[in-house]
Motif scaffolding. Structure first.
Motif, PDB file in Angstrom:
ATOM      1  N   LEU A   1       0.828  -1.194   0.000  1.00 24.51           N
ATOM      2  CA  LEU A   1       0.000   0.000   0.000  1.00 24.51           C
ATOM      3  C   LEU A   1       0.867   1.251   0.000  1.00 24.51           C
ATOM      4  O   LEU A   1       0.539   2.258  -0.626  1.00 24.51           O
ATOM      5  N   ALA A   2       1.979   1.207   0.714  1.00 25.31           N
ATOM      6  CA  ALA A   2       2.854   2.368   0.780  1.00 25.31           C
ATOM      7  C   ALA A   2       3.418   2.721  -0.585  1.00 25.31           C
ATOM      8  O   ALA A   2       3.654   3.884  -0.895  1.00 25.31           O
TER       9      ALA A   2
ATOM     10  N   ASP B   1      -5.288   1.500  14.539  1.00 26.28           N
ATOM     11  CA  ASP B   1      -3.826   1.363  14.561  1.00 26.28           C
ATOM     12  C   ASP B   1      -3.341   0.613  13.327  1.00 26.28           C
ATOM     13  O   ASP B   1      -2.316   0.971  12.719  1.00 26.28           O
ATOM     14  N   LEU B   2      -4.071  -0.440  12.954  1.00 26.79           N
ATOM     15  CA  LEU B   2      -3.715  -1.220  11.767  1.00 26.79           C
ATOM     16  C   LEU B   2      -3.790  -0.352  10.509  1.00 26.79           C
ATOM     17  O   LEU B   2      -2.883  -0.389   9.665  1.00 26.79           O
TER      18      LEU B   2
ATOM     19  N   ALA C   1      -0.593   4.393   3.421  1.00 26.79           N
ATOM     20  CA  ALA C   1       0.321   5.529   3.299  1.00 26.79           C
ATOM     21  C   ALA C   1      -0.431   6.833   3.069  1.00 26.79           C
ATOM     22  O   ALA C   1      -0.020   7.891   3.530  1.00 26.79           O
ATOM     23  N   ARG C   2      -1.515   6.750   2.318  1.00 29.03           N
ATOM     24  CA  ARG C   2      -2.313   7.945   2.031  1.00 29.03           C
ATOM     25  C   ARG C   2      -3.767   7.550   1.966  1.00 29.03           C
ATOM     26  O   ARG C   2      -4.144   6.642   1.221  1.00 29.03           O
ATOM     27  N   MET C   3      -4.589   8.197   2.777  1.00 23.02           N
ATOM     28  CA  MET C   3      -6.029   7.964   2.688  1.00 23.02           C
ATOM     29  C   MET C   3      -6.713   9.299   2.453  1.00 23.02           C
ATOM     30  O   MET C   3      -6.288  10.337   2.973  1.00 23.02           O
ATOM     31  N   ASP C   4      -7.777   9.251   1.647  1.00 11.52           N
ATOM     32  CA  ASP C   4      -8.469  10.475   1.279  1.00 11.52           C
ATOM     33  C   ASP C   4      -9.827  10.613   1.953  1.00 11.52           C
ATOM     34  O   ASP C   4     -10.336  11.722   2.098  1.00 11.52           O
ATOM     35  N   LEU C   5     -10.414   9.487   2.370  1.00  9.47           N
ATOM     36  CA  LEU C   5     -11.735   9.516   2.997  1.00  9.47           C
ATOM     37  C   LEU C   5     -11.922   8.253   3.812  1.00  9.47           C
ATOM     38  O   LEU C   5     -11.442   7.176   3.432  1.00  9.47           O
TER      39      LEU C   5
END
Length: 270
Positions: free
Chosen positions: A3-4, A44-45, A51-55
Motif C-alpha cells: 500500500l505504501a 492502529d492497523l 500511506a495515504r487515505m483520502d476519505l
C-alpha cells in the motif's frame, strides 16, 4: 506492491470501517469483546498500512446502545485518522442523533465528491427494525446523486445487504426493498459498486457488472455460510479501496492478527 508503494495521482484511497458497536459506558461489552478497544486496534492497523487515505467511511452500527457518549467515542477515534470521516446509520443506531452530531462534525452528508468519484451515502435504517428499507427520500437521494454526478463514477454505500450472502439467518434482516435499489442501478454504467456493512464478514461478488462488497466488523465476526447465528474466529478488520480515475476499483480486506478479539464461543445472538 505494498500500500505504501501504491500512492499516486490517478486514484483516491477510501478506508471503510463498519459495525463498531460502541457503548457509552466503560463496563459494557459485546459477546465478551471490548468494542472500543478493538476499534482502536483496527485504526492502529490502518495507520500502519495506509500511506495515504483520502476519505473514511463508517457504514453503520456505529454504536450498540445508540447513546451520545458512544457516538462521541467514535468521533474521537475517527479523528486519529488523517482523512475526513463520513458515516451512515445502521439498525442499532439512533439515526436522528447521528444526523445531529454528524452535521456538527461534518460527518453526515448525502454524498461526497472526491477525485473522479461520488460516494452516495444512503440511510437504510428503520427505527425499531433489524431489517433495512430505503424510503422514498433515500431513493430520491440516489436518483439526484446519479443525475448530477456529471462525469464522475459512483460508489453507493448503505448498511444493509441487498443480496443473499449465503447466511440463511441473515436473509430476513437485509434490505427489504432491494429490487427498488437495483432497478435504479442497472444500466447506470457510472455506478461501479455497492458497499455495505451489517453482515460482519467479507463479501465480494459481481451482479450485472455491478461490484458488490461487504466488510468485516471492527469487533465481532459472523461465520460465513451459516444457517443459524454463529460467530467466527477470524479477527476484526477493515476494507481499503483504491478508486481510479478511469472507474477501476482495487480493494482488499485487512485484519488484525489471528486470535485477536475473540467473542464468547457459546454466543447464540447479540
Amino acid at each position: 506492491m505494498s500500500l505504501a508503494e501504491s500512492a499516486g495521482t490517478d486514484h483516491v484511497c477510501v478506508v471503510q470501517l463498519t459495525d463498531s458497536h460502541l457503548f457509552g459506558g466503560d463496563s459494557a461489552d459485546l459477546l465478551g469483546l471490548d468494542t472500543l478497544d478493538s476499534l482502536n486496534s483496527v485504526i492502529d492497523l490502518v495507520l500502519g498500512e495506509i500511506a495515504r487515505m483520502d476519505l473514511v467511511l463508517a457504514t453503520g452500527d456505529i454504536t450498540q446502545d445508540g447513546s451520545e457518549d458512544a457516538y462521541r467515542r467514535f468521533i474521537a477515534a475517527s479523528l486519529r485518522l488523517p482523512a475526513p470521516c463520513h458515516w451512515i446509520p445502521g439498525n442499532h443506531d439512533d439515526a436522528a442523533l447521528m444526523q445531529r452530531l454528524g452535521a456538527a462534525a461534518g460527518m453526515s452528508r448525502d454524498w461526497a465528491d472526491i477525485g473522479n468519484w461520488r460516494l452516495v451515502l444512503l440511510d437504510s435504517s428503520v427505527s425499531g427494525s433489524v431489517a433495512g428499507h430505503l424510503d422514498e427520500r433515500q431513493l430520491q437521494r440516489l436518483d439526484d446523486a446519479v443525475a448530477t454526478a456529471g462525469e464522475r463514477h459512483l460508489l453507493v454505500c448503505l448498511h444493509h445487504h441487498p443480496v443473499d450472502i449465503g447466511c440463511d439467518w441473515m436473509q430476513p434482516i437485509g434490505l427489504q426493498n432491494a429490487e427498488a435499489l437495483f432497478q435504479r442501478l442497472y444500466g447506470q454504467t457510472a455506478v461501479k459498486a455497492l458497499l455495505w456493512g451489517h453482515v460482519h464478514q467479507e463479501f465480494d461478488d459481481l451482479r450485472q457488472g455491478l461490484r458488490l462488497l461487504a466488510t468485516p466488523s471492527t469487533c465481532v465476526q459472523f461465520a460465513a455460510h451459516s444457517d443459524d447465528f454463529a460467530t467466527d474466529t477470524l479477527a476484526p478488520g477493515y476494507r481499503w479501496l483504491r478508486l481510479y480515475d478511469d472507474g477501476r476499483i482495487e480493494t482488499e480486506v485487512s485484519r488484525l492478527p489471528p486470535g485477536s478479539y475473540l467473542p464468547d464461543p457459546g454466543a447464540t445472538g447479540y
